[in-house]
Design an enzyme around this catalytic site. Structure first.
Site, PDB file in Angstrom:
ATOM      1  N   ASP A   1      42.367  38.603  40.623  1.00 61.38           N
ATOM      2  CA  ASP A   1      43.109  39.419  39.674  1.00 61.38           C
ATOM      3  C   ASP A   1      44.585  38.978  39.772  1.00 61.38           C
ATOM      4  OD1 ASP A   1      43.917  41.756  38.124  1.00 61.38           O
ATOM      5  OD2 ASP A   1      44.532  42.618  40.045  1.00 61.38           O
TER       6      ASP A   1
ATOM      7  N   ASP B   1      47.858  41.032  38.599  1.00 65.66           N
ATOM      8  CA  ASP B   1      48.838  42.055  38.978  1.00 65.66           C
ATOM      9  C   ASP B   1      48.339  42.921  40.131  1.00 65.66           C
ATOM     10  OD1 ASP B   1      50.709  41.465  36.724  1.00 65.66           O
ATOM     11  OD2 ASP B   1      48.960  42.046  35.560  1.00 65.66           O
TER      12      ASP B   1
END
Ligand code: ZN
Length: 172
Positions: A9, A11
């Site tokens: 991922d 953020d």
């Protein structure tokens, strides 16, 4: 040949979470990002990034602004000898009911088709429940990075940091 991947991922996992991030100047990398990925890379893992960017769908950032942030991340990693095979973005908002916004697995299926990602040998690392569900539904081993989101019961491991996650993967 099928490949073992670590799908990350963006953020809250690769970089610190910034609300509505649209400016590359506001990117702060996780402190142990390079050592963690280097360790995994040496063991033959390939890397990809899958990120939900509803800021685009909400018109809070343009595709170009999000692209500039993503390019900065890819460049930084490449300068440190970490190659990112793919960086896939979902630009939609939840109300679009698209097939690419995590936890939907559309972008994971694309990685299987484009890069022969092998789910049983691959991991998904993220901080949100949507990342964990995405990983699980894709057939990968999901690892949650501790952060502001609440702990997911579906994560196979709840890691203190990326290095902790890397150690856990390599200890298996
Ligand atoms: Zn989407």
């Amino acid at each position: 040949m099928s490949q073992k991947f670590v799908v990350l991922d963006r953020d809250g996992t690769l970089i610190e979470h910034v609300h509505y991030l649209s400016d590359p100047k506001l990117v702060t990398f996780k402190p142990d990002l390079i050592p963690a990925l280097t360790t995994l890379s040496k063991k033959g893992f390939m890397f990809g990034v899958v990120t939900n960017q509803s800021v685009i769908g909400r018109a809070l950032a343009s595709q170009e602004e999000v692209g500039a942030v993503n390019q900065l991340i890819v460049d930084f990693l490449e300068q440190n000898d970490i190659n990112i095979s793919f960086l896939y973005v979902c630009p939609h908002v939840p109300e679009d009911y698209c097939k690419c916004r995590k936890p939907e697995i559309g972008l994971g299926l694309r990685a299987i088709s484009d890069f022969n990602l092998s789910p049983p040998f691959s991991y998904v690392i993220g901080d949100q429940e949507s990342d964990i569900l995405f990983g699980k539904n894709l057939g990968c081993t999901p690892i949650q990075i501790q952060g502001k989101a609440k702990r997911s019961h579906l994560a196979e491991y709840y890691a203190q940091s990326l290095s902790d996650a890397a150690d856990w993967i390599l200890g298996k």
